[in-house]
Design an enzyme around this catalytic site. Structure first.
Site, PDB file in Angstrom:
ATOM      1  N   CYS A   2      10.586 -29.787 -16.634  1.00 44.80           N
ATOM      2  CA  CYS A   2      10.444 -28.361 -16.921  1.00 44.80           C
ATOM      3  C   CYS A   2       9.308 -27.787 -16.073  1.00 44.80           C
ATOM      4  O   CYS A   2       8.296 -28.432 -15.851  1.00 44.80           O
ATOM      5  CB  CYS A   2      10.139 -28.049 -18.380  1.00 44.80           C
ATOM      6  SG  CYS A   2      11.403 -28.622 -19.503  1.00 44.80           S
ATOM      7  N   ARG A  27      11.867 -29.213 -11.066  1.00 45.21           N
ATOM      8  CA  ARG A  27      11.394 -29.854 -12.302  1.00 45.21           C
ATOM      9  C   ARG A  27      12.450 -29.807 -13.412  1.00 45.21           C
ATOM     10  O   ARG A  27      12.222 -30.313 -14.512  1.00 45.21           O
ATOM     11  CB  ARG A  27      10.108 -29.165 -12.784  1.00 45.21           C
ATOM     12  CG  ARG A  27       8.981 -29.212 -11.772  1.00 45.21           C
ATOM     13  CD  ARG A  27       7.775 -28.480 -12.294  1.00 45.21           C
ATOM     14  NE  ARG A  27       7.137 -29.213 -13.360  1.00 45.21           N
ATOM     15  CZ  ARG A  27       6.207 -30.131 -13.210  1.00 45.21           C
ATOM     16  NH1 ARG A  27       5.802 -30.456 -12.003  1.00 45.21           N
ATOM     17  NH2 ARG A  27       5.677 -30.740 -14.247  1.00 45.21           N
ATOM     18  N   TRP A  72      14.544 -28.756 -18.165  1.00 53.20           N
ATOM     19  CA  TRP A  72      15.283 -30.021 -18.144  1.00 53.20           C
ATOM     20  C   TRP A  72      15.238 -30.482 -19.593  1.00 53.20           C
ATOM     21  O   TRP A  72      14.198 -30.917 -20.085  1.00 53.20           O
ATOM     22  CB  TRP A  72      14.598 -31.022 -17.227  1.00 53.20           C
ATOM     23  CG  TRP A  72      15.409 -32.266 -16.957  1.00 53.20           C
ATOM     24  CD1 TRP A  72      16.311 -32.452 -15.947  1.00 53.20           C
ATOM     25  CD2 TRP A  72      15.373 -33.497 -17.687  1.00 53.20           C
ATOM     26  NE1 TRP A  72      16.845 -33.715 -16.013  1.00 53.20           N
ATOM     27  CE2 TRP A  72      16.286 -34.379 -17.073  1.00 53.20           C
ATOM     28  CE3 TRP A  72      14.673 -33.944 -18.791  1.00 53.20           C
ATOM     29  CZ2 TRP A  72      16.513 -35.669 -17.530  1.00 53.20           C
ATOM     30  CZ3 TRP A  72      14.895 -35.234 -19.251  1.00 53.20           C
ATOM     31  CH2 TRP A  72      15.807 -36.092 -18.614  1.00 53.20           C
ATOM     32  N   ASN A  98       6.032 -26.973 -21.182  1.00 52.49           N
ATOM     33  CA  ASN A  98       6.487 -28.184 -20.494  1.00 52.49           C
ATOM     34  C   ASN A  98       5.876 -29.363 -21.255  1.00 52.49           C
ATOM     35  O   ASN A  98       4.680 -29.374 -21.493  1.00 52.49           O
ATOM     36  CB  ASN A  98       5.981 -28.144 -19.045  1.00 52.49           C
ATOM     37  CG  ASN A  98       6.033 -29.494 -18.340  1.00 52.49           C
ATOM     38  OD1 ASN A  98       5.199 -29.791 -17.503  1.00 52.49           O
ATOM     39  ND2 ASN A  98       7.000 -30.310 -18.650  1.00 52.49           N
ATOM     40  N   GLY A  99       6.729 -30.318 -21.656  1.00 49.00           N
ATOM     41  CA  GLY A  99       6.212 -31.482 -22.379  1.00 49.00           C
ATOM     42  C   GLY A  99       7.021 -31.736 -23.637  1.00 49.00           C
ATOM     43  O   GLY A  99       8.080 -31.136 -23.851  1.00 49.00           O
ATOM     44  N   GLU A 468      17.089 -48.437  -1.787  1.00 50.20           N
ATOM     45  CA  GLU A 468      16.807 -46.999  -1.718  1.00 50.20           C
ATOM     46  C   GLU A 468      18.008 -46.245  -1.139  1.00 50.20           C
ATOM     47  O   GLU A 468      18.333 -45.141  -1.592  1.00 50.20           O
ATOM     48  CB  GLU A 468      15.538 -46.776  -0.873  1.00 50.20           C
ATOM     49  CG  GLU A 468      15.179 -45.331  -0.563  1.00 50.20           C
ATOM     50  CD  GLU A 468      14.884 -44.469  -1.797  1.00 50.20           C
ATOM     51  OE1 GLU A 468      14.858 -44.989  -2.921  1.00 50.20           O
ATOM     52  OE2 GLU A 468      14.713 -43.249  -1.612  1.00 50.20           O
ATOM     53  N   LYS A 472      19.871 -43.218  -3.046  1.00 50.72           N
ATOM     54  CA  LYS A 472      20.037 -41.869  -2.473  1.00 50.72           C
ATOM     55  C   LYS A 472      21.504 -41.449  -2.522  1.00 50.72           C
ATOM     56  O   LYS A 472      21.826 -40.301  -2.809  1.00 50.72           O
ATOM     57  CB  LYS A 472      19.558 -41.825  -1.011  1.00 50.72           C
ATOM     58  CG  LYS A 472      18.068 -41.813  -0.793  1.00 50.72           C
ATOM     59  CD  LYS A 472      17.403 -40.475  -1.005  1.00 50.72           C
ATOM     60  CE  LYS A 472      16.750 -40.323  -2.320  1.00 50.72           C
ATOM     61  NZ  LYS A 472      15.612 -41.076  -2.690  1.00 50.72           N
ATOM     62  N   GLU A 475      22.354 -40.503  -6.094  1.00 50.47           N
ATOM     63  CA  GLU A 475      21.677 -39.286  -6.544  1.00 50.47           C
ATOM     64  C   GLU A 475      22.330 -38.015  -6.035  1.00 50.47           C
ATOM     65  O   GLU A 475      22.533 -37.083  -6.795  1.00 50.47           O
ATOM     66  CB  GLU A 475      20.233 -39.279  -6.004  1.00 50.47           C
ATOM     67  CG  GLU A 475      19.212 -39.984  -6.833  1.00 50.47           C
ATOM     68  CD  GLU A 475      17.836 -39.865  -6.198  1.00 50.47           C
ATOM     69  OE1 GLU A 475      17.635 -40.359  -5.068  1.00 50.47           O
ATOM     70  OE2 GLU A 475      16.952 -39.277  -6.830  1.00 50.47           O
ATOM     71  N   HIS A 491      27.525 -63.962  -5.005  1.00 48.59           N
ATOM     72  CA  HIS A 491      27.292 -64.363  -6.396  1.00 48.59           C
ATOM     73  C   HIS A 491      27.809 -63.301  -7.368  1.00 48.59           C
ATOM     74  O   HIS A 491      27.160 -62.992  -8.359  1.00 48.59           O
ATOM     75  CB  HIS A 491      25.803 -64.618  -6.629  1.00 48.59           C
ATOM     76  CG  HIS A 491      25.261 -65.719  -5.776  1.00 48.59           C
ATOM     77  ND1 HIS A 491      25.690 -67.031  -5.872  1.00 48.59           N
ATOM     78  CD2 HIS A 491      24.353 -65.706  -4.762  1.00 48.59           C
ATOM     79  CE1 HIS A 491      25.051 -67.771  -4.988  1.00 48.59           C
ATOM     80  NE2 HIS A 491      24.239 -66.978  -4.286  1.00 48.59           N
ATOM     81  N   LYS A 590      12.919 -33.932 -10.761  1.00 49.88           N
ATOM     82  CA  LYS A 590      12.053 -34.621  -9.820  1.00 49.88           C
ATOM     83  C   LYS A 590      10.894 -35.314 -10.517  1.00 49.88           C
ATOM     84  O   LYS A 590      10.463 -36.383 -10.119  1.00 49.88           O
ATOM     85  CB  LYS A 590      11.525 -33.615  -8.804  1.00 49.88           C
ATOM     86  CG  LYS A 590      10.777 -34.272  -7.703  1.00 49.88           C
ATOM     87  CD  LYS A 590      10.693 -33.411  -6.497  1.00 49.88           C
ATOM     88  CE  LYS A 590      10.142 -34.217  -5.344  1.00 49.88           C
ATOM     89  NZ  LYS A 590      11.112 -35.203  -4.861  1.00 49.88           N
TER      90      LYS A 590
HETATM   91  C1  G6P Z   1      12.418 -39.117 -10.502  1.00 50.15           C
HETATM   92  C2  G6P Z   1      12.799 -38.585  -9.140  1.00 50.15           C
HETATM   93  C3  G6P Z   1      12.803 -39.715  -8.132  1.00 50.15           C
HETATM   94  C4  G6P Z   1      11.450 -40.423  -8.125  1.00 50.15           C
HETATM   95  C5  G6P Z   1      11.080 -40.936  -9.520  1.00 50.15           C
HETATM   96  C6  G6P Z   1       9.648 -41.439  -9.578  1.00 50.15           C
HETATM   97  O1  G6P Z   1      13.435 -39.906 -10.996  1.00 50.15           O
HETATM   98  O2  G6P Z   1      14.051 -37.955  -9.184  1.00 50.15           O
HETATM   99  O3  G6P Z   1      13.062 -39.191  -6.845  1.00 50.15           O
HETATM  100  O4  G6P Z   1      11.493 -41.500  -7.235  1.00 50.15           O
HETATM  101  O5  G6P Z   1      11.181 -39.854 -10.451  1.00 50.15           O
HETATM  102  O6  G6P Z   1       8.797 -40.357  -9.326  1.00 50.15           O
HETATM  103  P1  G6P Z   1       7.303 -40.467  -8.857  1.00 50.15           P
HETATM  104  O7  G6P Z   1       6.798 -39.060  -8.897  1.00 50.15           O
HETATM  105  O8  G6P Z   1       6.610 -41.350  -9.851  1.00 50.15           O
HETATM  106  O9  G6P Z   1       7.277 -41.045  -7.503  1.00 50.15           O
END
Ligand code: G6P
Length: 595
Positions: A2, A27, A72, A98-99, A468, A472, A475, A491, A590
């Site tokens: 948020c 956010r 969110w 937010n929280g 990664e 990606k 996502e 395996h 994010k």
């Molecule tokens: C969320 C984001 C990711 C990020 C993860 C950890 O899931 O969508 O892109 O890698 O949080 O975030 P941080 O701020 O701790 O790197």
């Protein structure tokens, strides 16, 4: 999760709030809303839509004070009723939050018994009602302060009250920054949302509250009025504009050469910090990394690099799975890695490690973040604000910082250091070369876009990049991607291979090369389409693979950095081809401030 914002000054508040909310959508973006103080009361508009849609529906209002929110959902589904701002009976008080609040049910029941009527399922809604209840016996200023002292949990809150030309804010455990203008004040969950308006910021600390008017900021710390400290931020490092790019993700990938250069420029400072850590610990004997999401994959690099190059045993732990059972011994260092410095699981793990006797280093992109404040040592990656939900340049900055830690370590010989630095310095130009040859990535992305599943494989140092790359892909392109250590393919995952499941292999030209080529032959035998990311002029690979994306030659140890850029671009163009909302993928946020 948020994003919250607020404005008080001489401009039309609705315009400023919508603008800031668009920059805070990373956010959360399942619903949004604003509330404005008007002469005849507080006007709230909110809905389950994106900010630009709400803005289009909104008829301009002449108000100079307001608050805004982009959500969110955590407590209560994403519905219009649960969207913020929340207001008290008769819309006398409006609040954005937010929280998450703890133990709010008894407070809510108490307020209901006192005649308050609730319209949503959220925890937040108790706040405006509490303020309104308090106002029966005290001033609005005291009523807000008292309410923020009553609620428990994590919060960043902004509130407005009918007939009060003031903006109220307070926080515990969630970020909140005040932007200072001339005869105006802004509020936001992060400073980059306000970069267009000011470069002067006050970062609130936990339990701070503040009362803002256009010309004054009254800050209360531990209940006492305190002189606020204004920090000046470099506009370039706080820039969150698209500058002509179609998406923030592409813009942020294109900033990666600059991120490497900045990392190299800061190497002496990092060496100084490392020398301090080394001295405090009497030599680093063991490292434990703590991180989530893409930051966790970045942290996995250290598991390979530190033992191989420095001989320091290193263990990578997921923040959400960290069992803080082992006590830190002399010489053990915990390194928590988080671009936002706000990820709840990483912070919890970092605090647990510290409580268990580990010295704590934070690697974060946000200087004043919670993680930074909890750490004994802080290294700030200067990637600049990242807007796209899918992390790209911040992951690269974390990996570059980890390489720098290795390079800065006193045990590395001068000769090895100089040699490595020469290769490191070439990376920005080599990344630019990848950008110049992006057509091959675009054509593979067009091919990939038709599949439902894909498997990334690699060995050794490039294994974290395979993980990664698959993340990606999931996502933003919504293709089910898995990353595997190539040796593990037989395996279990072999059962999935066939014409419908392409394998994307990251080829490392190191001691793992022959084994990887064997794995690729096995893949081809199972008729799976094979895409290879490999150095130019590798005939073995070009004969084996259906598609080859070439990367410039570098020392194998630094190849993960170039391969990272390729997997990011591949996911980006696949998502573009599918017409997905690249910067704001469904269901994600994010900054994840809940466990
Ligand atoms: C969320 C984001 C990711 C990020 C993860 C950890 O899931 O969508 O892109 O890698 O949080 O975030 P941080 O701020 O701790 O790197």
């Amino acid at each position: 999760m948020c994003g919250i914002t607020g404005y008080i000054g001489y401009k039309n508040a609705d315009k400023v709030l919508f603008d800031c909310l668009k920059r805070l959508e990373y956010r959360g973006y399942d619903s949004c809303g604003i509330a404005l103080v008007q002469s005849d009361g507080i006007k709230v508009i909110k809905d389950t839509c994106r900010v630009k849609e709400l803005e289009a529906k909104h008829k301009k209002v002449n108000s100079k004070i307001g608050i805004g929110h982009t959500r969110w959902a955590t407590c209560g589904e994403p519905t219009a009723a649960n969207a913020h701002p929340h207001s008290s009976c008769g819309d006398k008080v409006a609040v954005v939050h937010n929280g998450t609040l703890d133990q709010f049910i008894p407070l809510k029941e108490d307020l209901i018994n006192k005649g308050h009527v609730f319209k949503s399922e959220t925890d937040t809604e108790i706040i405006p009602h509490l303020i309104e209840e308090n106002m029966k016996t005290m001033s609005a200023d005291d009523a807000v302060k008292k309410a923020l002292g009553t609620i428990q949990g994590a919060f960043a809150v902004a509130a407005i009250v009918q007939n009060e030309n003031k903006l109220y804010v307070g926080k515990v455990g969630c970020p909140l920054v005040i932007g200072v203008g001339d005869s105006e004040c802004y509020v936001a969950s992060d400073s980059s949302a306000l970069s267009k308006y000011t470069n002067r910021f006050i970062y609130l600390k936990d339990h701070d509250t503040a009362v803002l008017t256009p010309d004054s900021i009254k800050l209360f710390r531990n209940g006492k009025e305190t002189e606020p400290e204004i920090e000046l931020l470099d506009k370039n490092l706080n820039d969150a504009e698209l500058h002509g790019y179609p998406h923030f993700m592409l813009k942020e990938i294109h900033e990666e050469p600059r991120v490497i250069t900045t990392t190299i420029d800061d190497l002496d400072d990092l060496a100084t910090l490392l020398a301090t850590i080394d001295k405090d610990l009497g030599g680093i004997r063991m490292i434990k990394t703590l991180a989530c999401g893409s930051s966790y994959y970045a942290s996995l690099m250290m598991r390979y690099l530190a033992p191989q190059i420095l001989g320091i045993p290193t263990f990578a732990e997921l923040g959400s799975e960290y069992c803080s059972l082992t006590k830190g011994q002399k010489g053990t260092l915990a390194i928590a890695i988080s671009q936002s410095g706000e990820t709840a699981d990483t912070i919890k793990a970092a605090k647990a490690a510290k409580a268990n006797g580990y010295k704590l280093m934070a690697i974060t992109n946000v200087k004043n973040s919670q993680l930074a404040r909890a750490a004994d040592y802080v290294w700030t990656t200067k990637a600049g604000p990242e807007v796209s939900v899918a992390a790209t340049k911040t992951v690269l900055s974390q990996i570059a910082a980890l390489y720098s830690l290795i390079l800065a370590h006193p045990s590395l010989s001068k000769l090895n250091k100089e040699d490595a630095m020469d290769t490191f310095r070439k990376l920005p130009d080599q990344i630019n070369k990848i950008f110049e040859n992006v057509d091959s990535i675009i054509s593979v992305a067009s091919y990939l876009a038709d599949f439902k599943d894909a498997i990334y494989i690699a060995r050794g140092l490039n294994y974290p990049i395979a993980l990664e790359g698959a993340l990606k892909l999931k996502e933003i392109s919504y293709i089910h991607g898995e990353g595997y250590a190539a040796g593990e393919l037989k395996h279990g995952p072999f059962a999935l291979l066939g014409k419908e499941v392409p394998v994307i292999a990251i080829v490392s030209h190191d001691e793992n090369y022959d084994s990887l080529v064997t794995n690729l032959r096995e893949v081809k035998t199972r008729q799976a389409p094979l895409i290879a990311i490999s150095e130019e002029n590798d005939l073995t690979i070009s004969n084996l693979a259906d598609y080859v994306i070439t990367v410039p030659h570098t020392k194998p140890i630094l190849s993960p950095i170039l391969n990272l850029v390729v997997v990011q671009l591949l996911a980006y163009y696949t998502a573009v081809k599918k017409g997905n909302p690249v910067d704001f993928p469904r269901n994600l946020a994010k900054t994840v401030t809940v466990e």
